[in-house]
Motif scaffolding. Sequence first.
Motif, mmCIF file in Angstrom:
data_model
loop_
_atom_site.group_PDB
_atom_site.id
_atom_site.type_symbol
_atom_site.label_atom_id
_atom_site.label_comp_id
_atom_site.label_asym_id
_atom_site.label_seq_id
_atom_site.Cartn_x
_atom_site.Cartn_y
_atom_site.Cartn_z
ATOM 1 N N MET A 1 -58.110 -28.695 5.837
ATOM 2 C CA MET A 1 -57.940 -29.417 7.225
ATOM 3 C C MET A 1 -58.935 -27.472 7.690
ATOM 4 O O MET A 1 -58.742 -27.826 9.123
ATOM 5 N N TYR A 2 -60.243 -27.545 7.170
ATOM 6 C CA TYR A 2 -61.208 -26.980 8.041
ATOM 7 C C TYR A 2 -61.922 -27.444 9.352
ATOM 8 O O TYR A 2 -62.286 -28.910 9.117
ATOM 9 N N SER A 3 -61.421 -27.204 10.059
ATOM 10 C CA SER A 3 -61.828 -28.057 11.579
ATOM 11 C C SER A 3 -63.638 -27.595 12.104
ATOM 12 O O SER A 3 -63.991 -28.992 12.520
ATOM 13 N N LYS A 4 -64.132 -26.990 11.736
ATOM 14 C CA LYS A 4 -65.588 -27.559 11.518
ATOM 15 C C LYS A 4 -66.257 -27.722 11.140
ATOM 16 O O LYS A 4 -67.255 -28.764 10.913
ATOM 17 N N LYS B 1 -53.409 -22.159 9.001
ATOM 18 C CA LYS B 1 -51.851 -22.519 10.003
ATOM 19 C C LYS B 1 -51.250 -21.274 10.536
ATOM 20 O O LYS B 1 -52.000 -20.658 11.328
ATOM 21 N N PRO C 1 -63.807 -31.166 8.205
ATOM 22 C CA PRO C 1 -62.943 -31.665 7.904
ATOM 23 C C PRO C 1 -63.859 -32.172 6.007
ATOM 24 O O PRO C 1 -62.198 -31.962 5.514
ATOM 25 N N THR D 1 -54.008 -19.064 12.745
ATOM 26 C CA THR D 1 -54.455 -19.999 14.215
ATOM 27 C C THR D 1 -53.284 -19.961 15.119
ATOM 28 O O THR D 1 -53.352 -19.951 16.180
ATOM 29 N N ASN E 1 -54.854 -23.129 3.520
ATOM 30 C CA ASN E 1 -54.277 -24.434 3.730
ATOM 31 C C ASN E 1 -53.619 -23.100 4.765
ATOM 32 O O ASN E 1 -53.164 -23.355 6.334
#
Length: 198
Positions: free
Chosen positions: A41-44, A101, A46, A104, A97
Amino acid sequence: PGQQGIFPPGFQMSLDQTWEHSYNELRGFWFQHGHCCVPQMYSKNPSLGHWVRNQRYHYRKVQNGEKSITMTVERMRKLTDIRILLEKDYNQWQESNQVLKACTKHAIAWNERYEEYKGYIKTFGLTFFRTIKEDSHPSHYTSLLRWVNNNRIQYKKFECGETSLLTKERICLLNEIGFIWKPNEGNPTWDDYYEKLK
């Protein structure tokens, strides 16, 4: 960065171009972080974590003597160059992952406390957190006081080269508002930093 916004509208890459594009994005991640453990789920980007998992799957198929319609000798060489299949990297990737989390959540909590701290010292001054004790002030100061003290503890670790939750960026943020790292030593006065907090 994904493909969107990089190429003109209607542009369609070939399968080879798509693979090379994703590979170059992975190389960029590798150069920046020193490993290929891209979170799913790598935000930069996905889709990059899924692509990495897919490459590992097909790479291992070929290694085990099975056929793969996507993994060529050249692609295997390129992936080997960036150490995509090191066991320690693979294990990290499996756990990334959960790690992401947790990091973050910690970052959000730290930033919230930082803004809360700025508000308090803007009202009461820097010395407010120099000497107060947890058992001598109302309970709503307690969590913030612990945050202040924990930053001091983490800073000592940072200074000693030990693993610390305090990053250079956070140290700079705290220095900007005159954070008192060592309350028992002489520190600049509140007036020295007041203008920075306006």
